[in-house]
Write a protein that holds these residues in place. Structure first.
Motif, PDB file in Angstrom:
ATOM      1  N   ARG A   1       0.736  -1.184   0.146  1.00 39.84           N
ATOM      2  CA  ARG A   1       0.140  -0.128  -0.133  1.00 39.84           C
ATOM      3  C   ARG A   1       0.826   1.346  -0.001  1.00 39.84           C
ATOM      4  NH1 ARG A   1      -3.849  -0.618   4.886  1.00 39.84           N
ATOM      5  NH2 ARG A   1      -4.578   1.470   4.326  1.00 39.84           N
ATOM      6  N   GLY A   2       2.236   1.282   0.037  1.00 32.62           N
ATOM      7  CA  GLY A   2       2.889   2.214   0.005  1.00 32.62           C
ATOM      8  C   GLY A   2       3.977   2.349   1.376  1.00 32.62           C
ATOM      9  N   LEU A   3       4.983   3.424   1.274  1.00 31.34           N
ATOM     10  CA  LEU A   3       5.656   3.442   2.524  1.00 31.34           C
ATOM     11  C   LEU A   3       5.734   4.953   2.742  1.00 31.34           C
ATOM     12  CD1 LEU A   3       8.463   0.921   1.915  1.00 31.34           C
ATOM     13  CD2 LEU A   3       6.638   0.922   3.734  1.00 31.34           C
ATOM     14  N   PRO A   4       4.961   5.298   3.730  1.00 33.15           N
ATOM     15  CA  PRO A   4       3.999   4.692   4.647  1.00 33.15           C
ATOM     16  C   PRO A   4       2.513   4.416   3.777  1.00 33.15           C
ATOM     17  CG  PRO A   4       3.761   6.921   4.925  1.00 33.15           C
ATOM     18  CD  PRO A   4       4.823   6.920   4.103  1.00 33.15           C
ATOM     19  N   ALA A   5       1.732   3.568   4.294  1.00 39.24           N
ATOM     20  CA  ALA A   5       0.585   3.162   3.386  1.00 39.24           C
ATOM     21  C   ALA A   5      -0.403   4.328   3.225  1.00 39.24           C
ATOM     22  CB  ALA A   5      -0.098   1.943   4.276  1.00 39.24           C
ATOM     23  N   VAL A   6      -0.882   4.355   1.863  1.00 38.81           N
ATOM     24  CA  VAL A   6      -2.137   5.151   1.554  1.00 38.81           C
ATOM     25  C   VAL A   6      -3.430   4.725   2.607  1.00 38.81           C
ATOM     26  CG1 VAL A   6      -3.586   6.146  -0.130  1.00 38.81           C
ATOM     27  CG2 VAL A   6      -1.018   5.992  -0.640  1.00 38.81           C
ATOM     28  N   LEU A   7      -3.830   5.701   3.406  1.00 40.14           N
ATOM     29  CA  LEU A   7      -4.863   5.067   4.243  1.00 40.14           C
ATOM     30  C   LEU A   7      -6.133   5.310   3.591  1.00 40.14           C
ATOM     31  CD1 LEU A   7      -3.464   7.208   7.358  1.00 40.14           C
ATOM     32  CD2 LEU A   7      -3.154   4.613   6.913  1.00 40.14           C
ATOM     33  N   ASN A   8      -7.121   4.305   4.098  1.00 41.13           N
ATOM     34  CA  ASN A   8      -8.507   4.318   3.552  1.00 41.13           C
ATOM     35  C   ASN A   8      -9.477   4.124   4.729  1.00 41.13           C
ATOM     36  OD1 ASN A   8      -8.615   1.434   4.332  1.00 41.13           O
ATOM     37  ND2 ASN A   8      -7.546   0.915   2.289  1.00 41.13           N
ATOM     38  N   MET A   9     -10.615   3.980   4.250  1.00 38.30           N
ATOM     39  CA  MET A   9     -11.932   3.827   5.266  1.00 38.30           C
ATOM     40  C   MET A   9     -11.584   2.852   6.250  1.00 38.30           C
ATOM     41  SD  MET A   9     -13.770   6.518   5.409  1.00 38.30           S
ATOM     42  CE  MET A   9     -15.348   6.230   6.125  1.00 38.30           C
ATOM     43  N   GLY A  10     -10.985   1.639   5.834  1.00 36.31           N
ATOM     44  CA  GLY A  10     -10.811   0.511   6.681  1.00 36.31           C
ATOM     45  C   GLY A  10      -9.966   0.720   7.699  1.00 36.31           C
ATOM     46  N   ASP A  11      -9.078   1.972   7.676  1.00 41.17           N
ATOM     47  CA  ASP A  11      -8.350   2.043   8.752  1.00 41.17           C
ATOM     48  C   ASP A  11      -8.744   3.208   9.689  1.00 41.17           C
ATOM     49  OD1 ASP A  11      -5.962   0.663   7.484  1.00 41.17           O
ATOM     50  OD2 ASP A  11      -5.950   2.447   5.830  1.00 41.17           O
ATOM     51  N   LEU A  12      -9.934   3.308   9.631  1.00 36.54           N
ATOM     52  CA  LEU A  12     -10.528   4.690  10.175  1.00 36.54           C
ATOM     53  C   LEU A  12     -10.557   4.003  11.931  1.00 36.54           C
ATOM     54  CD1 LEU A  12     -11.899   7.509  10.387  1.00 36.54           C
ATOM     55  CD2 LEU A  12     -13.968   6.512   9.782  1.00 36.54           C
ATOM     56  N   GLU A  13     -10.983   2.993  12.186  1.00 39.54           N
ATOM     57  CA  GLU A  13     -11.298   2.716  13.583  1.00 39.54           C
ATOM     58  C   GLU A  13      -9.915   2.863  14.295  1.00 39.54           C
ATOM     59  OE1 GLU A  13     -12.874  -1.215  16.408  1.00 39.54           O
ATOM     60  OE2 GLU A  13     -13.163  -1.038  14.270  1.00 39.54           O
ATOM     61  N   LYS A  14      -8.927   2.267  13.414  1.00 36.57           N
ATOM     62  CA  LYS A  14      -7.574   2.561  14.105  1.00 36.57           C
ATOM     63  C   LYS A  14      -6.927   3.640  14.325  1.00 36.57           C
ATOM     64  CE  LYS A  14      -5.642  -0.618  11.110  1.00 36.57           C
ATOM     65  NZ  LYS A  14      -4.734  -1.292  10.311  1.00 36.57           N
TER      66      LYS A  14
END
Length: 300
Positions: free
Chosen positions: A240-253
């Motif tokens: 997903r990249g370094l750092p990762a490109v964030l998405n809605m699946g990461d919202l809770e974390k």
């Protein structure tokens, strides 16, 4: 007032969207890479916005001292505004995780500095960054051309063959995306120790990851440093990249992290839009359960 110190090189529309949101509640100072996709005319457009100051000054080769020069110039620009009492260093792909009201409450009267601060003695693999001479301000290390890569390799090999090692002690290293109060920023950009350190870092690999972590060593600011990043990021998913490109699946974390910013985010994505709605204090329902809000946040 807080200042958002932003470096950018691409995607003007996303940068403008982020700037419009942040500048409603703080000062935005922006550097656009002079060799990037953001034009001088677009920089003028940004300067026409309230609470925004933008420049297009340095050609920023990746890992070169020019990025550090740009950040220090932006900090000076922010400090020219007497309303500014706290500064956040961020890229144009960093988006606040808090709403504006909560961000203001969190840093009202804050005197601590928040930054990642790793010991280089405990991470000996970092030594090559400052023991060798690096010339990223002349050579773009990410230029894949054979000529550039040959020179990069030769410079490193010659230094190894000749046993060249710089006498440069840098006890700490960390990410440049940090937050600090006005007095600390003033010291960083104008103190004698900073000017001396900056000269020595000119030929260091990714020098912005050493400057702020070391410039406060042995000063009254050092006890006020909190060794903690306020930018949420994911580094263990390279696909997903370094750092990762964030998405809605990461919202809770992200929401559970107690961080203040998310990195990195496509401002035009569903996540980017959702976070800016949060920043503006608007409610947004969860995409999975409309009965629940998507955020664990006291602002909404």
């Amino acid at each position: 007032m807080q200042a958002f110190v932003i470096t950018a090189y691409k995607d003007y529309e996303a940068l403008k969207t982020l700037t419009l949101a942040l500048s409603r509640r703080g000062l935005c100072v922006i550097h656009a890479d002079a060799q990037g996709a953001i034009t001088a005319r677009q920089v003028d457009e940004l300067n026409a916005l309230p609470n925004v100051r933008a420049i297009r000054k340095y050609k920023v080769n990746w890992g070169s001292v020019c990025h550090l020069y740009a950040l220090l110039d932006l900090c000076r620009m922010a400090l020219e505004d007497e309303r500014v009492d706290y500064l956040h260093l961020m890229s144009a792909q960093d988006v606040p995780l808090l709403c504006a009201d909560e961000m203001e409450r969190r840093f009202a009267g804050e005197t601590r500095l928040f930054m990642q601060r790793l010991s280089t003695a405990e991470n000996p693999e970092l030594a090559h960054r400052y023991e060798h001479y690096h010339f990223m301000h002349w050579l773009n290390y990410r230029d894949p051309s054979e000529r550039t890569q040959n020179w990069v390799g030769r410079i490193d090999r010659w230094q190894d063959m000749l046993h060249i090692r710089r006498r440069l002690a840098l006890p700490y290293k960390g990410m440049v995306w940090l937050s600090l109060p006005r007095d600390a920023a003033q010291y960083a950009v104008s103190g004698r120790a900073g000017k001396k350190l900056l000269r020595r870092l000119r030929t260091t690999y990714i020098p912005e990851e050493f400057y702020f972590q070391n410039v406060f060593s042995g000063t009254a600011f050092e006890p006020r440093i909190v060794n903690r990043e306020l930018h949420f990021s994911i580094w263990n998913e390279p696909a997903r990249g370094l750092p990762a490109v964030l998405n809605m699946g990461d919202l809770e974390k992200m929401s559970a992290s107690d961080c203040c910013f998310a990195r990195k985010v496509d401002v035009g994505s569903e996540l980017g839009r959702a976070l800016l709605e949060r920043w503006n204090g608007r409610k947004k329902k969860s995409v999975d359960n409309p009965a629940k809000t998507a955020y664990n946040n006291p602002c909404i």
